[in-house]
Design a protein around this motif. Sequence first.
Motif, PDB file in Angstrom:
ATOM      1  N   SER A 180     -19.600  11.916  -8.060  1.00  0.00           N
ATOM      2  CA  SER A 180     -18.601  12.526  -7.183  1.00  0.00           C
ATOM      3  C   SER A 180     -17.206  12.446  -7.797  1.00  0.00           C
ATOM      4  O   SER A 180     -16.814  11.405  -8.344  1.00  0.00           O
ATOM      5  CB  SER A 180     -18.595  11.821  -5.817  1.00  0.00           C
ATOM      6  N   THR A 181     -16.473  13.526  -7.705  1.00  0.00           N
ATOM      7  CA  THR A 181     -15.122  13.571  -8.243  1.00  0.00           C
ATOM      8  C   THR A 181     -14.346  14.706  -7.597  1.00  0.00           C
ATOM      9  O   THR A 181     -14.933  15.689  -7.128  1.00  0.00           O
ATOM     10  CB  THR A 181     -15.128  13.740  -9.776  1.00  0.00           C
ATOM     11  N   LEU A 182     -13.039  14.541  -7.550  1.00  0.00           N
ATOM     12  CA  LEU A 182     -12.124  15.575  -7.067  1.00  0.00           C
ATOM     13  C   LEU A 182     -10.883  15.537  -7.946  1.00  0.00           C
ATOM     14  O   LEU A 182     -10.232  14.492  -8.057  1.00  0.00           O
ATOM     15  CB  LEU A 182     -11.719  15.325  -5.609  1.00  0.00           C
ATOM     16  N   ALA A 183     -10.545  16.643  -8.573  1.00  0.00           N
ATOM     17  CA  ALA A 183      -9.348  16.684  -9.397  1.00  0.00           C
ATOM     18  C   ALA A 183      -8.108  16.571  -8.509  1.00  0.00           C
ATOM     19  O   ALA A 183      -8.127  16.954  -7.334  1.00  0.00           O
ATOM     20  CB  ALA A 183      -9.309  17.970 -10.210  1.00  0.00           C
ATOM     21  N   ALA A 184      -7.015  16.041  -9.057  1.00  0.00           N
ATOM     22  CA  ALA A 184      -5.848  15.768  -8.219  1.00  0.00           C
ATOM     23  C   ALA A 184      -4.546  16.314  -8.792  1.00  0.00           C
ATOM     24  O   ALA A 184      -3.931  17.205  -8.228  1.00  0.00           O
ATOM     25  CB  ALA A 184      -5.721  14.265  -7.985  1.00  0.00           C
ATOM     26  N   GLY A 185      -4.077  15.747  -9.901  1.00  0.00           N
ATOM     27  CA  GLY A 185      -2.769  16.105 -10.429  1.00  0.00           C
ATOM     28  C   GLY A 185      -2.857  16.839 -11.751  1.00  0.00           C
ATOM     29  O   GLY A 185      -3.813  16.674 -12.514  1.00  0.00           O
ATOM     30  N   ILE A 186      -1.838  17.655 -12.060  1.00  0.00           N
ATOM     31  CA  ILE A 186      -1.790  18.412 -13.310  1.00  0.00           C
ATOM     32  C   ILE A 186      -0.365  18.377 -13.827  1.00  0.00           C
ATOM     33  O   ILE A 186       0.588  18.512 -13.062  1.00  0.00           O
ATOM     34  CB  ILE A 186      -2.298  19.855 -13.102  1.00  0.00           C
ATOM     35  N   LEU A 187      -0.215  18.194 -15.151  1.00  0.00           N
ATOM     36  CA  LEU A 187       1.123  17.990 -15.709  1.00  0.00           C
ATOM     37  C   LEU A 187       1.151  18.360 -17.185  1.00  0.00           C
ATOM     38  O   LEU A 187       0.287  17.962 -17.956  1.00  0.00           O
ATOM     39  CB  LEU A 187       1.514  16.511 -15.559  1.00  0.00           C
ATOM     40  N   PHE A 188       2.179  19.117 -17.573  1.00  0.00           N
ATOM     41  CA  PHE A 188       2.425  19.410 -18.981  1.00  0.00           C
ATOM     42  C   PHE A 188       3.123  18.234 -19.659  1.00  0.00           C
ATOM     43  O   PHE A 188       3.911  17.505 -19.030  1.00  0.00           O
ATOM     44  CB  PHE A 188       3.354  20.621 -19.128  1.00  0.00           C
ATOM     45  N   SER A 189       2.877  18.066 -20.952  1.00  0.00           N
ATOM     46  CA  SER A 189       3.743  17.211 -21.754  1.00  0.00           C
ATOM     47  C   SER A 189       5.093  17.924 -21.874  1.00  0.00           C
ATOM     48  O   SER A 189       5.178  19.149 -21.697  1.00  0.00           O
ATOM     49  CB  SER A 189       3.130  16.978 -23.139  1.00  0.00           C
ATOM     50  N   PRO A 190       6.165  17.190 -22.169  1.00  0.00           N
ATOM     51  CA  PRO A 190       7.479  17.830 -22.236  1.00  0.00           C
ATOM     52  C   PRO A 190       7.551  19.010 -23.198  1.00  0.00           C
ATOM     53  O   PRO A 190       8.282  19.973 -22.938  1.00  0.00           O
ATOM     54  CB  PRO A 190       8.399  16.682 -22.681  1.00  0.00           C
ATOM     55  N   ASP A 191       6.792  18.959 -24.312  1.00  0.00           N
ATOM     56  CA  ASP A 191       6.823  20.069 -25.271  1.00  0.00           C
ATOM     57  C   ASP A 191       5.765  21.133 -24.977  1.00  0.00           C
ATOM     58  O   ASP A 191       5.656  22.122 -25.707  1.00  0.00           O
ATOM     59  CB  ASP A 191       6.664  19.551 -26.700  1.00  0.00           C
ATOM     60  N   GLU A 192       4.966  20.914 -23.911  1.00  0.00           N
ATOM     61  CA  GLU A 192       3.907  21.839 -23.480  1.00  0.00           C
ATOM     62  C   GLU A 192       2.810  22.020 -24.517  1.00  0.00           C
ATOM     63  O   GLU A 192       2.050  22.982 -24.461  1.00  0.00           O
ATOM     64  CB  GLU A 192       4.482  23.199 -23.066  1.00  0.00           C
ATOM     65  N   HIS A 193       2.681  21.076 -25.446  1.00  0.00           N
ATOM     66  CA  HIS A 193       1.575  21.131 -26.398  1.00  0.00           C
ATOM     67  C   HIS A 193       0.298  20.533 -25.807  1.00  0.00           C
ATOM     68  O   HIS A 193      -0.795  20.764 -26.331  1.00  0.00           O
ATOM     69  CB  HIS A 193       1.937  20.377 -27.675  1.00  0.00           C
ATOM     70  N   PHE A 194       0.447  19.772 -24.715  1.00  0.00           N
ATOM     71  CA  PHE A 194      -0.696  19.123 -24.088  1.00  0.00           C
ATOM     72  C   PHE A 194      -0.580  19.242 -22.569  1.00  0.00           C
ATOM     73  O   PHE A 194       0.512  19.373 -22.008  1.00  0.00           O
ATOM     74  CB  PHE A 194      -0.776  17.658 -24.501  1.00  0.00           C
ATOM     75  N   LEU A 195      -1.735  19.176 -21.926  1.00  0.00           N
ATOM     76  CA  LEU A 195      -1.814  19.237 -20.466  1.00  0.00           C
ATOM     77  C   LEU A 195      -2.681  18.073 -19.998  1.00  0.00           C
ATOM     78  O   LEU A 195      -3.716  17.773 -20.609  1.00  0.00           O
ATOM     79  CB  LEU A 195      -2.418  20.567 -20.016  1.00  0.00           C
ATOM     80  N   TYR A 196      -2.267  17.440 -18.896  1.00  0.00           N
ATOM     81  CA  TYR A 196      -2.968  16.256 -18.395  1.00  0.00           C
ATOM     82  C   TYR A 196      -3.422  16.490 -16.954  1.00  0.00           C
ATOM     83  O   TYR A 196      -2.708  17.108 -16.160  1.00  0.00           O
ATOM     84  CB  TYR A 196      -2.050  15.030 -18.461  1.00  0.00           C
ATOM     85  N   VAL A 197      -4.610  15.960 -16.627  1.00  0.00           N
ATOM     86  CA  VAL A 197      -5.187  16.113 -15.292  1.00  0.00           C
ATOM     87  C   VAL A 197      -5.751  14.770 -14.850  1.00  0.00           C
ATOM     88  O   VAL A 197      -6.389  14.056 -15.639  1.00  0.00           O
ATOM     89  CB  VAL A 197      -6.307  17.173 -15.277  1.00  0.00           C
ATOM     90  N   SER A 198      -5.512  14.423 -13.577  1.00  0.00           N
ATOM     91  CA  SER A 198      -6.119  13.212 -13.004  1.00  0.00           C
ATOM     92  C   SER A 198      -7.333  13.600 -12.176  1.00  0.00           C
ATOM     93  O   SER A 198      -7.325  14.610 -11.472  1.00  0.00           O
ATOM     94  CB  SER A 198      -5.110  12.458 -12.140  1.00  0.00           C
ATOM     95  N   ASN A 199      -8.378  12.786 -12.277  1.00  0.00           N
ATOM     96  CA  ASN A 199      -9.612  12.999 -11.529  1.00  0.00           C
ATOM     97  C   ASN A 199      -9.844  11.820 -10.589  1.00  0.00           C
ATOM     98  O   ASN A 199     -10.053  10.691 -11.041  1.00  0.00           O
ATOM     99  CB  ASN A 199     -10.808  13.119 -12.484  1.00  0.00           C
TER     100      ASN A 199
END
Length: 420
Positions: free
Chosen positions: A315-334
């Motif tokens: 079981s999982t539900l995604a929660a948050g989404i965020l770019f790195s300051p330079d937008e080279h990477f994207l982060y997601v919390s599960n």
Amino acid sequence: MSGSFSRRAFGLGSLACGFLGSAYAQADDNAPAPDKQDAATPPQLERILCYVGGYTQHGPPGGNGDGITVFEMDRKTGALNHLNTFTDVASPSFIAFSPDKLFLYAVNEINDFEGKNTGAVTAFSVNHGTGALTKLNTVSSGGADPAHLSVHPSGKYVMVANYTGGNFALLRVQKDGSLGQMTTLIHNTGPRMPDRASDNPPGNFAISDHSGSHPHMIHADPSGRFVAVADAGLDRMYVYGINLETGRLFPAKKPFTTMTAGSAPRHFQFSADGLRLYILCEQDSKVVVANFDAKTGDIAPQQAVSSLTAHFRGSTLAAGILFSPDEHFLYVSNRLGDSLAVFQVAKDGGLTLVDEIWTHADYGRALKFDPSGSYLFVANQRSDSITSFRVDKTTGKIGFTWDFTPIGSPTCFEFLTLPA
């Protein structure tokens, strides 16, 4: 529902200071005293404050928080040291600064404001000498259990999404930063959607509430011409134009884009140039990459990628989404899976999952970088803690600092840089 986990049970429904040292936080015994600082070391010119909101006892989730807590970040270690807590605010589960950082706005995720079935929004002024908050006023959000707010780039309006109320509103900002009249209140309607997506992760018993409209996020595009709304109940991304004089919203040429049935679009991020939109769907834990037409507001999905590695089951539900300051990477919390996904962003905007790391805590919600982009912080609602990660700005990968900051039911962050 027996044997099932609802989004409210494992999300808003179950939601409701000091610092624990670590190897990274230990002082250097050989470091010079402050008054004998090495000439090659630049002086401390700025202070970094971190404002954290979450769930208090007053509210449907019945959280453990006390209000909005202010920490000062140690620039060397990333440790958060408690300064003070503003307690006269109910369940500030999402907070946002005005564009000039002079004011802070918080949703009050409650459903009984002034004895009516509605939540509220509270405005604060921010002392840029001490970081202290002063309450200006509290007004109705127009619907029950507001889950998100943002400030229009013009600074003229606070925009709020009322999750249980099934609507979203614009509130005019007065000259003194307080909140004035409500200029827009919109309730979307649509067909009943399934509680689970067809592309649900294997073994996922968590469900998202699709009993009706559940706006989960409202935010303007970088130009401020359009306002996007993620409706997790109707599985739609809405786009509106805005009249900045009247504060009224009007449907874009294409009023909404339908997402995967049951996927529950929750949060989103625009690229800085406003040409792409990254939509996080909580139920199937996927990020949808879409082109965004800055002239018409049209959303055109191009890619959908999972925030979970292929080996994940459960079981999982995604929660948050965020770019790195330079937008080279994207982060997601599960949430439930208790992991952070790291995506590399290609030149064409496409995503590739490059890493997944344990949050070392339970039910991670919001993600936030410190102003330098050196540390990534996670609000872990169920374990009543904030965890932090050092960021490799070249690879995007993150490493746990072993710093745990205790705080009741945290859900959101804002950072503020002040003169030393």
